[in-house]
Design an enzyme around this catalytic site. Structure first.
Site, PDB file in Angstrom:
ATOM      1  N   GLN A 162       1.472  10.167  75.760  1.00  0.00           N
ATOM      2  CA  GLN A 162       2.095   8.957  76.304  1.00  0.00           C
ATOM      3  C   GLN A 162       3.473   9.373  76.806  1.00  0.00           C
ATOM      4  O   GLN A 162       4.395   9.558  76.017  1.00  0.00           O
ATOM      5  CB  GLN A 162       2.198   7.850  75.256  1.00  0.00           C
ATOM      6  CG  GLN A 162       2.954   6.618  75.715  1.00  0.00           C
ATOM      7  CD  GLN A 162       2.415   6.021  76.993  1.00  0.00           C
ATOM      8  OE1 GLN A 162       1.211   5.962  77.207  1.00  0.00           O
ATOM      9  NE2 GLN A 162       3.305   5.596  77.882  1.00  0.00           N
ATOM     10  N   GLN A 164       5.463   7.792  79.280  1.00  0.00           N
ATOM     11  CA  GLN A 164       6.422   6.726  79.587  1.00  0.00           C
ATOM     12  C   GLN A 164       7.141   6.294  78.306  1.00  0.00           C
ATOM     13  O   GLN A 164       6.493   6.170  77.260  1.00  0.00           O
ATOM     14  CB  GLN A 164       5.705   5.523  80.196  1.00  0.00           C
ATOM     15  CG  GLN A 164       6.656   4.507  80.814  1.00  0.00           C
ATOM     16  CD  GLN A 164       5.914   3.272  81.343  1.00  0.00           C
ATOM     17  OE1 GLN A 164       4.938   2.810  80.749  1.00  0.00           O
ATOM     18  NE2 GLN A 164       6.359   2.739  82.456  1.00  0.00           N
ATOM     19  N   GLY A 291      -1.294  -1.577  75.514  1.00  0.00           N
ATOM     20  CA  GLY A 291      -2.566  -2.118  75.975  1.00  0.00           C
ATOM     21  C   GLY A 291      -3.219  -1.142  76.926  1.00  0.00           C
ATOM     22  O   GLY A 291      -4.408  -0.840  76.834  1.00  0.00           O
ATOM     23  N   GLY A 292      -2.425  -0.663  77.856  1.00  0.00           N
ATOM     24  CA  GLY A 292      -2.916   0.318  78.815  1.00  0.00           C
ATOM     25  C   GLY A 292      -1.763   1.112  79.380  1.00  0.00           C
ATOM     26  O   GLY A 292      -0.600   0.730  79.255  1.00  0.00           O
ATOM     27  N   GLU A 294      -0.916   3.167  83.073  1.00  0.00           N
ATOM     28  CA  GLU A 294      -1.412   3.232  84.438  1.00  0.00           C
ATOM     29  C   GLU A 294      -1.447   4.629  85.025  1.00  0.00           C
ATOM     30  O   GLU A 294      -1.150   4.842  86.210  1.00  0.00           O
ATOM     31  CB  GLU A 294      -0.553   2.324  85.326  1.00  0.00           C
ATOM     32  CG  GLU A 294       0.916   2.732  85.452  1.00  0.00           C
ATOM     33  CD  GLU A 294       1.824   2.135  84.399  1.00  0.00           C
ATOM     34  OE1 GLU A 294       3.048   2.129  84.619  1.00  0.00           O
ATOM     35  OE2 GLU A 294       1.322   1.657  83.363  1.00  0.00           O
ATOM     36  N   HIS A 318      -4.213  -5.435  85.302  1.00  0.00           N
ATOM     37  CA  HIS A 318      -2.785  -5.101  85.273  1.00  0.00           C
ATOM     38  C   HIS A 318      -2.581  -3.617  85.583  1.00  0.00           C
ATOM     39  O   HIS A 318      -1.747  -3.251  86.431  1.00  0.00           O
ATOM     40  CB  HIS A 318      -2.201  -5.434  83.897  1.00  0.00           C
ATOM     41  CG  HIS A 318      -0.737  -5.161  83.774  1.00  0.00           C
ATOM     42  ND1 HIS A 318       0.217  -6.122  84.000  1.00  0.00           N
ATOM     43  CD2 HIS A 318      -0.051  -4.021  83.452  1.00  0.00           C
ATOM     44  CE1 HIS A 318       1.425  -5.597  83.825  1.00  0.00           C
ATOM     45  NE2 HIS A 318       1.284  -4.319  83.484  1.00  0.00           N
ATOM     46  N   GLU A 319      -3.341  -2.742  84.918  1.00  0.00           N
ATOM     47  CA  GLU A 319      -3.175  -1.308  85.154  1.00  0.00           C
ATOM     48  C   GLU A 319      -3.619  -0.931  86.566  1.00  0.00           C
ATOM     49  O   GLU A 319      -3.010  -0.053  87.201  1.00  0.00           O
ATOM     50  CB  GLU A 319      -3.960  -0.506  84.110  1.00  0.00           C
ATOM     51  CG  GLU A 319      -3.647  -0.850  82.667  1.00  0.00           C
ATOM     52  CD  GLU A 319      -2.152  -0.895  82.351  1.00  0.00           C
ATOM     53  OE1 GLU A 319      -1.382  -0.135  82.967  1.00  0.00           O
ATOM     54  OE2 GLU A 319      -1.754  -1.696  81.491  1.00  0.00           O
ATOM     55  N   HIS A 322      -0.906  -1.597  89.032  1.00  0.00           N
ATOM     56  CA  HIS A 322       0.121  -0.550  89.027  1.00  0.00           C
ATOM     57  C   HIS A 322      -0.159   0.528  90.080  1.00  0.00           C
ATOM     58  O   HIS A 322       0.749   1.291  90.429  1.00  0.00           O
ATOM     59  CB  HIS A 322       0.211   0.101  87.658  1.00  0.00           C
ATOM     60  CG  HIS A 322       1.204  -0.530  86.741  1.00  0.00           C
ATOM     61  ND1 HIS A 322       2.535  -0.681  87.072  1.00  0.00           N
ATOM     62  CD2 HIS A 322       1.065  -1.039  85.485  1.00  0.00           C
ATOM     63  CE1 HIS A 322       3.173  -1.255  86.063  1.00  0.00           C
ATOM     64  NE2 HIS A 322       2.313  -1.492  85.094  1.00  0.00           N
ATOM     65  N   GLU A 341       6.998  -3.772  86.562  1.00  0.00           N
ATOM     66  CA  GLU A 341       6.181  -4.666  85.737  1.00  0.00           C
ATOM     67  C   GLU A 341       6.097  -6.098  86.254  1.00  0.00           C
ATOM     68  O   GLU A 341       5.055  -6.732  86.145  1.00  0.00           O
ATOM     69  CB  GLU A 341       6.691  -4.649  84.298  1.00  0.00           C
ATOM     70  CG  GLU A 341       6.565  -3.291  83.627  1.00  0.00           C
ATOM     71  CD  GLU A 341       5.125  -2.794  83.523  1.00  0.00           C
ATOM     72  OE1 GLU A 341       4.188  -3.576  83.773  1.00  0.00           O
ATOM     73  OE2 GLU A 341       4.946  -1.609  83.198  1.00  0.00           O
ATOM     74  N   ASP A 400      12.881   2.378  76.141  1.00  0.00           N
ATOM     75  CA  ASP A 400      11.854   1.510  75.557  1.00  0.00           C
ATOM     76  C   ASP A 400      12.423   0.140  75.175  1.00  0.00           C
ATOM     77  O   ASP A 400      11.667  -0.823  75.006  1.00  0.00           O
ATOM     78  CB  ASP A 400      11.238   2.166  74.324  1.00  0.00           C
ATOM     79  CG  ASP A 400      10.272   3.287  74.684  1.00  0.00           C
ATOM     80  OD1 ASP A 400       9.992   3.458  75.883  1.00  0.00           O
ATOM     81  OD2 ASP A 400       9.817   4.003  73.771  1.00  0.00           O
ATOM     82  N   TYR A 408       8.426  -8.065  82.524  1.00  0.00           N
ATOM     83  CA  TYR A 408       7.071  -8.474  82.874  1.00  0.00           C
ATOM     84  C   TYR A 408       7.028  -9.918  83.385  1.00  0.00           C
ATOM     85  O   TYR A 408       6.569 -10.186  84.506  1.00  0.00           O
ATOM     86  CB  TYR A 408       6.150  -8.340  81.664  1.00  0.00           C
ATOM     87  CG  TYR A 408       5.888  -6.924  81.220  1.00  0.00           C
ATOM     88  CD1 TYR A 408       4.698  -6.283  81.536  1.00  0.00           C
ATOM     89  CD2 TYR A 408       6.826  -6.222  80.466  1.00  0.00           C
ATOM     90  CE1 TYR A 408       4.444  -4.979  81.110  1.00  0.00           C
ATOM     91  CE2 TYR A 408       6.590  -4.926  80.044  1.00  0.00           C
ATOM     92  CZ  TYR A 408       5.398  -4.310  80.372  1.00  0.00           C
ATOM     93  OH  TYR A 408       5.165  -3.017  79.951  1.00  0.00           O
ATOM     94  N   ARG A 581      -1.513  -0.648  68.467  1.00  0.00           N
ATOM     95  CA  ARG A 581      -0.940  -1.296  69.648  1.00  0.00           C
ATOM     96  C   ARG A 581       0.331  -2.062  69.269  1.00  0.00           C
ATOM     97  O   ARG A 581       0.293  -3.005  68.469  1.00  0.00           O
ATOM     98  CB  ARG A 581      -1.963  -2.234  70.276  1.00  0.00           C
ATOM     99  CG  ARG A 581      -1.549  -2.782  71.631  1.00  0.00           C
ATOM    100  CD  ARG A 581      -2.678  -3.599  72.227  1.00  0.00           C
ATOM    101  NE  ARG A 581      -2.254  -4.247  73.471  1.00  0.00           N
ATOM    102  CZ  ARG A 581      -3.009  -5.113  74.151  1.00  0.00           C
ATOM    103  NH1 ARG A 581      -4.221  -5.414  73.703  1.00  0.00           N
ATOM    104  NH2 ARG A 581      -2.554  -5.665  75.257  1.00  0.00           N
ATOM    105  N   LYS A 583       2.172  -4.193  70.713  1.00  0.00           N
ATOM    106  CA  LYS A 583       2.210  -5.627  71.013  1.00  0.00           C
ATOM    107  C   LYS A 583       1.772  -6.461  69.816  1.00  0.00           C
ATOM    108  O   LYS A 583       2.298  -7.561  69.589  1.00  0.00           O
ATOM    109  CB  LYS A 583       1.304  -5.923  72.215  1.00  0.00           C
ATOM    110  CG  LYS A 583       1.129  -7.403  72.512  1.00  0.00           C
ATOM    111  CD  LYS A 583       0.093  -7.647  73.584  1.00  0.00           C
ATOM    112  CE  LYS A 583      -0.145  -9.135  73.782  1.00  0.00           C
ATOM    113  NZ  LYS A 583      -1.186  -9.421  74.795  1.00  0.00           N
TER     114      LYS A 583
END
Length: 632
Positions: A162, A164, A291-292, A294, A318-319, A322, A341, A400, A408, A581, A583
């Protein structure tokens, strides 16, 4: 004064764009965005020297939990450049070469910042064309998550990255700024029986040699570098879409994502041709923190979207979105994160509207609005007013911290407001042109404002409201002119809830007619006055405690913590231990902390069991929330 400045910025932008058409002097103009906005999350000085192309040769060791790599960079530099600077974090640099074969010892690692890592300075002279770095990652590299056999569906080890926002530097020496884009190729060696995938052109079956080759012919920033290695199958939908998953997960994944081709078609019809070749999805193990993600050509996705009824696949939309907003036109710095976003949420809802109808999209927007209003309220109460602006100031902070509903959802509602002002037809044409004219480039907030004034308002003879950008982009909180959205389905939910609260009759509740979003609205609108009896009654009808829908389960468990509904706790522990996750994790841990019925020792006991299953992105946030100090 504001308008004069924006007009000046527009002419600067036009001149710089014109200059970039001449590739012979591209180094002088290749980073026009940096002339307007310094990226304080990277040590790189791209106006002096920058990466043009990356060639990776990498070996994956599950036993040592490291990547052993050689990275070769084609660079471009100004005539006066004396060095090139890379971002690194906890990398062991073994050797550095220039022009492929000349080893140099005069490179240096300077400083050591907790967030930014270290700057790798490599000297240049007029003959330098390439840089080669031999290095090895740390077993604790923040971008990498190594999963053991017990943490996967297949019972085999798994690796995913990951990158990002600024974690790519922990697995590749890189110029880790979203404004610096490059192409790449790679050769990756993995243990026998594993499939390697990257954010690139990918294989579709396991190679018995364990050696895989990759090519990304389009320019991407470092945060879109991605690698995954595991026991994976592939299911093909059409000529450009497919899904990768561990064998035990594949059947569920391929059924849930069977509308991928429809999503790509709907998105392309809205805002122009899909420019990335393939759009495949990799269904990751549950520890994935988002969640995802991109990653171009290969979106990473959480299995928490596998609800069985496609109700959570807006995340895939959503992805996909992107692929235009973010991957194609990229925020220049993380202070401009809303440009990635906010656009993507707007685009996501338009894709879902095209496939499933306007009412469906309105439900998504109303859920976003509710979450946005709640988060803004909390941020204002916590003295974080500045972070409710679209244009952020994250200097000296982990980027972050910008991953909030502001980027968003406030970003979405700002674009929705622009759509209201211009009309959908004008706004759609504007966005299509924006993506096309700025493809594979980066954009600042100020550049977008100037572009909007010129090509949305002036071009279409639309009057710009006073203080529009001051209120929406640079203002705190939520503006007074928030777009109003209504949902007939949500009104029906509210009517049903009102009747149920009076009669306590489960026959009033539908057996299967409601979507996930309707049930989420039903649970969220539940008043504080309900108690354990009402929750027990609902659970008897809908089995919320054992729901396989992660969104509904989380909303239900939040309600259960608040009302001390004891049947949820065994399932809550299982969910927290097995789901990564962020979120879901953050609000659950936060609500547990705030509960008068929960002892903190109980929370820490769960967290100590769960933490090893979480990616750095998740456990870093939860460590801070709980004040948790891991043992060294």
């Amino acid at each position: 004064m504001k308008n004069t400045l924006l007009i000046f910025q527009f002419f600067v932008l036009v001149l710089l764009n014109a200059c970039t058409n001449n590739e012979t002097d591209s180094i002088q103009h290749m980073n026009k965005i940096h002339l307007q906005s310094k990226d304080h999350h990277s040590y790189a000085k791209p106006n002096e020297a920058r990466i043009k192309h990356l060639r990776l040769n990498m070996e994956v060791s599950f036993d040592e939990k490291v990547l052993k790599s050689t990275a070769t960079y084609q660079i471009e530099k100004s005539p006066s450049a004396k060095e090139i600077i890379f971002d690194t974090k906890d990398l062991e640099i073994k050797a550095v070469y220039v022009n492929d074969s000349i080893e140099i010892k005069s490179y240096s690692l300077k400083g050591k910042d907790e967030i930014l890592g270290q700057a790798l300075h490599i000297p240049l002279d007029t003959t330098t064309k390439t840089i080669k770095i031999e290095y090895e990652t740390s077993p604790n590299a923040e971008a990498l998550q190594w999963l053991n056999e017990k943490q996967t569906a297949s019972g085999k080890p798994f690796l995913f990255t990951q990158s990002q926002a600024i974690l790519c530097r922990s697995w590749i020496p890189i110029q880790d700024s979203p404004s610096i884009k490059f192409t790449y190729e790679a050769q990756v060696k993995v243990p026998e029986g594993f499939l390697a995938l990257m954010s690139a052109e990918n294989p579709q079956a396991i190679d018995t040699t364990g050696v895989y080759s990759f090519n990304m012919p389009y320019k991407i920033p470092a945060y879109l570098m991605a690698l995954s290695v595991g026991d994976l199958d592939f299911h093909k939908y059409d000529s450009i879409c497919g899904v990768y998953a561990e064998p035990p997960t594949m059947e569920k994944a391929k059924n849930e994502l069977e509308d991928l081709d429809k999503m790509v078609a709907a998105a392309s019809k809205l805002y122009g041709k899909y420019k990335w070749g393939r759009f495949d999805v990799l269904m990751l193990p549950p520890s994935f923190p988002f969640g995802g993600m991109e990653n171009p050509m290969l979106t990473f996705a959480t299995p928490t979207i596998l609800a069985g009824d496609k109700s959570l696949t807006s995340l895939i939309a959503h992805e996909l979105a992107h692929s235009w907003s973010g991957n194609l036109v990229t925020n220049a710095t993380w202070d401009d994160f809303w440009l990635n976003e906010g656009f993507t949420v707007y685009f996501e809802y338009r894709i879902m509207e095209a496939i499933y109808g306007k009412e469906y999209a309105n439900m998504l927007a109303l859920i976003s609005k509710r979450e946005l209003e709640q988060e803004v309220k909390e941020m204002m109460a916590d003295g974080k007013e500045e972070d409710t602006k679209l244009k952020l100031n994250l200097k000296g902070r982990n980027p972050d911290e910008g991953l909030t509903s502001i980027a968003y959802d406030k970003g979405y509602f700002f674009l929705k407001r622009l759509e209201e002002l211009a009309g959908r037809e004008h706004f759609d044409q504007f966005l299509a042109n924006y993506f096309d004219e700025n493809a594979f480039q980066t954009m600042t907030t100020e550049g977008f404002i100037t572009y909007t004034q010129q090509y949305l308002f002036a071009k279409n003879n639309i009057e710009e409201p006073d203080n529009l950008f001051d209120d929406w982009v640079y203002g705190v909180g939520l503006p007074d002119d928030m777009p109003q959205i209504e949902s007939g389905l949500f009104k029906n939910v509210e009517s049903t809830l009102e009747k149920w609260l009076v009669q306590k009759d489960n026959d009033l509740l539908p057996d299967s007619a409601w979507s996930t979003h309707e049930w989420l609205h039903f649970l969220h609108e539940m008043p504080d006055s309900i108690g354990v009896d009402e929750m027990r009654l609902l659970d008897a009808k809908k089995n919320f405690t054992t729901s396989g829908n992660s969104e509904i389960k989380t909303e239900w468990m939040l309600l259960g913590i608040k009302h001390n509904y004891k049947p949820i706790y065994p399932e809550l522990e299982r969910f927290l231990i097995n789901t990564g996750r962020r979120k879901f994790l953050m609000p659950l841990y936060q609500t547990l902390l705030e509960s008068e019925n929960i002892n903190k020792d109980y929370i820490l006991r769960i967290y100590e069991q769960a933490r090893s299953n979480y990616h750095y992105v998740s456990y870093n946030s939860i460590d801070n929330l709980l004040g948790y100090q891991p043992q060294k």
